[in-house]
Design a protein around this motif. Structure first.
Motif, PDB file in Angstrom:
ATOM      1  N   ALA A  60       0.839  -1.207   0.000  1.00 11.67           N
ATOM      2  CA  ALA A  60       0.000   0.000   0.000  1.00 11.67           C
ATOM      3  C   ALA A  60       0.869   1.250   0.000  1.00 11.67           C
ATOM      4  O   ALA A  60       0.586   2.215  -0.723  1.00 11.67           O
ATOM      5  CB  ALA A  60      -0.931  -0.004   1.209  1.00 11.67           C
ATOM      6  N   ILE A  61       1.932   1.249   0.792  1.00 12.14           N
ATOM      7  CA  ILE A  61       2.842   2.399   0.839  1.00 12.14           C
ATOM      8  C   ILE A  61       3.543   2.575  -0.506  1.00 12.14           C
ATOM      9  O   ILE A  61       3.687   3.689  -1.020  1.00 12.14           O
ATOM     10  CB  ILE A  61       3.865   2.224   1.984  1.00 12.14           C
ATOM     11  N   SER A  94      10.627   3.098   8.301  1.00  6.73           N
ATOM     12  CA  SER A  94      10.067   2.834   9.625  1.00  6.73           C
ATOM     13  C   SER A  94       8.686   2.212   9.455  1.00  6.73           C
ATOM     14  O   SER A  94       8.074   2.342   8.389  1.00  6.73           O
ATOM     15  CB  SER A  94       9.997   4.113  10.467  1.00  6.73           C
ATOM     16  N   PRO A  95       8.185   1.534  10.499  1.00  3.89           N
ATOM     17  CA  PRO A  95       6.857   0.917  10.389  1.00  3.89           C
ATOM     18  C   PRO A  95       5.795   1.964  10.046  1.00  3.89           C
ATOM     19  O   PRO A  95       5.807   3.074  10.566  1.00  3.89           O
ATOM     20  CB  PRO A  95       6.615   0.329  11.787  1.00  3.89           C
ATOM     21  N   ALA A  96       4.893   1.590   9.166  1.00  5.39           N
ATOM     22  CA  ALA A  96       3.843   2.501   8.712  1.00  5.39           C
ATOM     23  C   ALA A  96       2.676   2.451   9.690  1.00  5.39           C
ATOM     24  O   ALA A  96       1.830   1.571   9.629  1.00  5.39           O
ATOM     25  CB  ALA A  96       3.402   2.129   7.302  1.00  5.39           C
ATOM     26  N   VAL A  97       2.659   3.418  10.598  1.00  5.24           N
ATOM     27  CA  VAL A  97       1.600   3.525  11.600  1.00  5.24           C
ATOM     28  C   VAL A  97       0.884   4.843  11.365  1.00  5.24           C
ATOM     29  O   VAL A  97       1.517   5.892  11.285  1.00  5.24           O
ATOM     30  CB  VAL A  97       2.181   3.491  13.032  1.00  5.24           C
ATOM     31  N   GLU A 120       8.640  10.792  -1.132  1.00  6.31           N
ATOM     32  CA  GLU A 120       8.746  10.546   0.291  1.00  6.31           C
ATOM     33  C   GLU A 120       7.341  10.321   0.829  1.00  6.31           C
ATOM     34  O   GLU A 120       6.421  11.069   0.497  1.00  6.31           O
ATOM     35  CB  GLU A 120       9.385  11.733   1.005  1.00  6.31           C
ATOM     36  N   VAL A 121       7.172   9.302   1.660  1.00  8.11           N
ATOM     37  CA  VAL A 121       5.888   9.010   2.285  1.00  8.11           C
ATOM     38  C   VAL A 121       6.015   9.278   3.776  1.00  8.11           C
ATOM     39  O   VAL A 121       6.950   8.801   4.422  1.00  8.11           O
ATOM     40  CB  VAL A 121       5.456   7.544   2.056  1.00  8.11           C
ATOM     41  N   THR A 129       9.791  10.066   8.180  1.00  7.97           N
ATOM     42  CA  THR A 129       9.734   9.403   6.881  1.00  7.97           C
ATOM     43  C   THR A 129       9.407   7.927   7.058  1.00  7.97           C
ATOM     44  O   THR A 129      10.087   7.214   7.793  1.00  7.97           O
ATOM     45  CB  THR A 129      11.066   9.559   6.136  1.00  7.97           C
ATOM     46  N   ILE A 130       8.366   7.478   6.371  1.00 10.99           N
ATOM     47  CA  ILE A 130       7.974   6.067   6.354  1.00 10.99           C
ATOM     48  C   ILE A 130       8.705   5.342   5.228  1.00 10.99           C
ATOM     49  O   ILE A 130       9.204   4.243   5.407  1.00 10.99           O
ATOM     50  CB  ILE A 130       6.450   5.918   6.154  1.00 10.99           C
ATOM     51  N   ALA A 131       8.767   5.966   4.045  1.00  9.89           N
ATOM     52  CA  ALA A 131       9.391   5.326   2.885  1.00  9.89           C
ATOM     53  C   ALA A 131       9.944   6.375   1.931  1.00  9.89           C
ATOM     54  O   ALA A 131       9.433   7.494   1.859  1.00  9.89           O
ATOM     55  CB  ALA A 131       8.381   4.453   2.155  1.00  9.89           C
TER      56      ALA A 131
END
Length: 143
Positions: A60-61, A94-97, A120-121, A129-131
């Motif tokens: 999803a990310i 990092s974990p997507a929370v 950047e997500v 930063t998640i991704a």
């Protein structure tokens, strides 16, 4: 030809596409993605699905980041061209929370056939930063 229009914030921007198309693939619609900007940075929000540990699934990310890169690349194409992703690399930082996520993409270089973008997500209103994504996209004739 670039045509100016007013984006949701009320500012005037230049875009090859008028008006802003919303995401139309089944996968992107399932994530409830929305295009938020027409500048070279594009924002997309999603209500995510989670994996077994309660984090948002990496797919999803990645879809979110790829969509943002596609719209960034498309913003620099003439109206008779479309964009297809040919390659990307994603770093999951990092974990997507979170409930909503924002992907912001920037065109690094746009050529006649290939465009390179970064995205950047981040989650919610966080700056964490998640991704990160780097993507290469190819211009194709509109069908």
């Amino acid at each position: 030809m670039f045509r100016p229009f007013t984006n949701p914030s009320g500012s005037r921007v230049a875009s090859a596409r008028d008006p802003l198309p919303q995401p139309d693939s089944a996968q992107v619609r399932a994530l409830r993605c929305r295009r938020r900007s027409a500048a070279s940075a594009h924002r997309t929000a999603a209500t995510p699905s989670t994996q077994q540990n309660g984090f948002v699934h990496a797919g999803a990310i990645t879809t979110l980041a790829d969509s943002a890169c596609g719209y960034a690349a498309m913003s620099l194409q003439p109206p008779d061209r479309d964009i297809l992703t040919v390659e990307f690399k994603v770093n999951l930082m990092s974990p997507a929370v979170g409930q909503y996520f924002r992907a912001t993409a920037t065109v690094v270089r746009s050529g006649r056939n290939l465009t390179v973008c970064t995205a950047e997500v981040v989650a919610d209103d966080s700056t964490r930063t998640i991704a990160l994504m780097q993507a290469t996209l190819m211009a194709v004739p509109t069908s």
